[in-house]
Design an enzyme around this catalytic site. Structure first.
Site, PDB file in Angstrom:
ATOM      1  N   GLY A 101       0.681  -1.248   0.147  1.00 56.53           N
ATOM      2  CA  GLY A 101      -0.044  -0.154   0.103  1.00 56.53           C
ATOM      3  C   GLY A 101       0.840   1.234  -0.005  1.00 56.53           C
ATOM      4  N   ASP A 119       1.254 -11.281   7.324  1.00 57.19           N
ATOM      5  CA  ASP A 119       1.736 -10.759   6.054  1.00 57.19           C
ATOM      6  C   ASP A 119       3.184  -9.879   6.235  1.00 57.19           C
ATOM      7  OD1 ASP A 119      -0.134  -9.152   7.626  1.00 57.19           O
ATOM      8  OD2 ASP A 119       0.586  -7.540   6.741  1.00 57.19           O
TER       9      ASP A 119
END
Length: 484
Positions: free
Chosen positions: A92, A252
């Site tokens: 992101g 993650d």
């Protein structure tokens, strides 16, 4: 030795296609400038530090220029965050600029963190701030100097770009190096979105690029999972032995290479506290220091779940069952060495656990204790550290048993052996905060000095005694925010 414009690119991950990542260009920072750079990280790419020009770093890693061979990609993945599955995460605020290989044939990802918005920014601005970029830079290089596997940090670029978090801050980028940025959540994404062909393609890529020895095994996919279990068992043992708290062990944030990865609110222990929580958002203590072992096991089970269509479940369970005994063996080996023991005896684990209990009770500085224990002959060293403990009778008994234990060890070279594994300098949060405060005022000297000290953690450095002292009360057990 090379200059930055002479790197050799081989963009293997980008070649997998748009299902795995999205092409995105970095967004330039305003008035980019070099804050700090790592000569050791440059050496991994065969770069010549003497030829490193600040303006070149600022332009390349501030988003203003790009190599012709670069192919910046935002990688897609998912993951379990604080135990709850998030179906789509991804880069992101970071971009895999490309993969390069050095003269030894080693491939390194060039990953620019804070490069701006991507399709995976999830309402975020895609930026990183100066404080978090400095913290990750210092931690990456400090862990590597300790011998703990970690992603590496080439440099931090500061800027005038305004970024809003709890308050207005200034944007920054960090150029991160790793052999791979594939994580547990990368496999989870394709498993839970029911894309078995793409999952197998990703697994095949990881084996070919990073675990080619698995191709020689009867079941390469099982061999891959077993290797990841083994590497993470050793990594977590090193974290626990050196008192490193990651703070956000989401799937993650777990690398398939078994390296320390995706730094957030990390900390090294000051006073020993098994229940220490370094992330002020972790209200239930899921990622406390003592929970890092079971959480790593949990994360590996989540990775195993993503592989159930490629490997028999029972075989995955058997491989997963290797984690705890491997962890215990690595951890005990490290703790023996920290105590100056070069042989193994049955009571060693109990000796370690008794010591940690006494340290917890007395709030004893974790890393300084081991360093001081090795700086003099054992009887004198025990006398030197005794006053740090509250339960003096308990410590005296432990000291008696420790002296009996080391009686069979070779006393020659004890200090050198212990100093080689017990750091004098560790990245304490208060030291990082002081460097960040100065950097936010435009003075980068303290960041650079602290980086240089931490690059040689085991070696006493003239004039650097202040970096080896116990922290002031305000600097102990700092909890750090995830926001960056």
């Amino acid at each position: 030795m090379k200059a930055l414009d002479e790197l050799n690119f081989d963009n293997r991950f980008a070649a997998l296609g748009d299902v795995f990542s999205t092409h995105v260009l970095p967004q330039p920072l305003d008035a980019p400038r070099l804050v700090v750079a790592s000569d050791a990280a440059m050496a991994l790419l065969d770069l010549d530090p003497s030829q490193a020009r600040e303006e070149v770093f600022a332009q390349l890693f501030g988003g203003h220029k790009l190599w012709a061979e670069a192919e910046p990609r935002a990688m897609v993945y998912s993951g379990h965050q604080f135990g709850h599955y998030n179906p789509q995460l991804g880069d992101g605020r970071g971009l895999l600029l490309g993969e390069v290989y050095n003269d030894a044939g080693e491939h390194w990802d060039l990953h620019l963190k804070g490069a701006g918005q991507t399709p995976y920014s999830r309402m975020g601005d895609g930026r990183a701030v100066l404080r978090s970029s400095i913290r990750e830079f210092l931690a990456s290089e400090a862990l590597a100097a300790l011998g703990i596997p970690s992603s590496r940090a080439l440099c931090v670029i500061g800027s005038d770009t305004p970024v809003w978090r709890e308050k207005q801050e200034r944007g920054a980028t960090l150029l991160r190096l790793a052999h791979s940025h594939v994580r547990f959540g990368s496999f989870e994404y394709f498993y839970y979105t029911r894309q078995p062909e793409q999952l197998q393609k990703l697994v095949d890529h990881v084996i070919a690029a990073h675990y080619p020895e698995c191709l020689e095994q009867p079941q390469p996919y099982l061999a891959l999972f077993r290797s990841i279990v083994e590497r993470n068992a050793e990594l977590i043992a090193q974290w626990q032995a050196y008192g490193f708290c990651h703070g956000v062990m989401n799937t993650d944030n777990m690398s398939i290479l078994g390296i320390t990865f995706d730094f957030g609110p990390f900390a090294f222990l000051d006073d020993f506290d098994a229940g220490f929580i370094c992330n002020h958002s972790d209200h239930e203590g899921r990622y406390s220091f003592s929970n890092q072992v079971p959480i790593a096991h949990w994360n590996l089970s989540a990775l195993g779940q993503a592989l159930v269509n490629l490997v028999e479940v029972e075989a995955l369970r058997e491989a997963l069952a290797l984690f705890l005994p491997l962890y215990q063996a690595h951890y005990l080996d490290l703790m023996r060495r920290r105590l100056g023991l070069s042989t193994a005896q049955d009571g060693d684990l109990a000796l370690v656990e008794r010591l940690l209990g006494l340290m917890q009770l007395g709030a004893v500085d974790y890393n300084l204790f081991f360093r001081r224990l090795g700086e003099q002959p054992a009887p004198q060293a025990l006398g030197k550290v005794r006053d740090d403990f509250v339960d003096l009778a308990g410590f005296d008994q432990w000291g008696h048993d420790y002296l009996a234990r080391i009686a069979s060890e070779d006393a020659a070279g004890r200090t050198a052996r212990m100093n080689a594994v017990n750091p004098l300098y560790v990245l304490r949060n208060y030291l990082a905060q002081k460097a960040i405060d100065a950097a936010e005022d435009g003075n980068y000297e303290e960041v650079r000095r602290l980086h240089q000290v931490l690059a040689r953690p085991f070696e006493e450095q003239a004039g650097m005694q202040a970096y080896a002292e116990r922290p002031p009360e305000w600097g102990k057990h700092l909890e750090i925010s995830c926001s960056s």
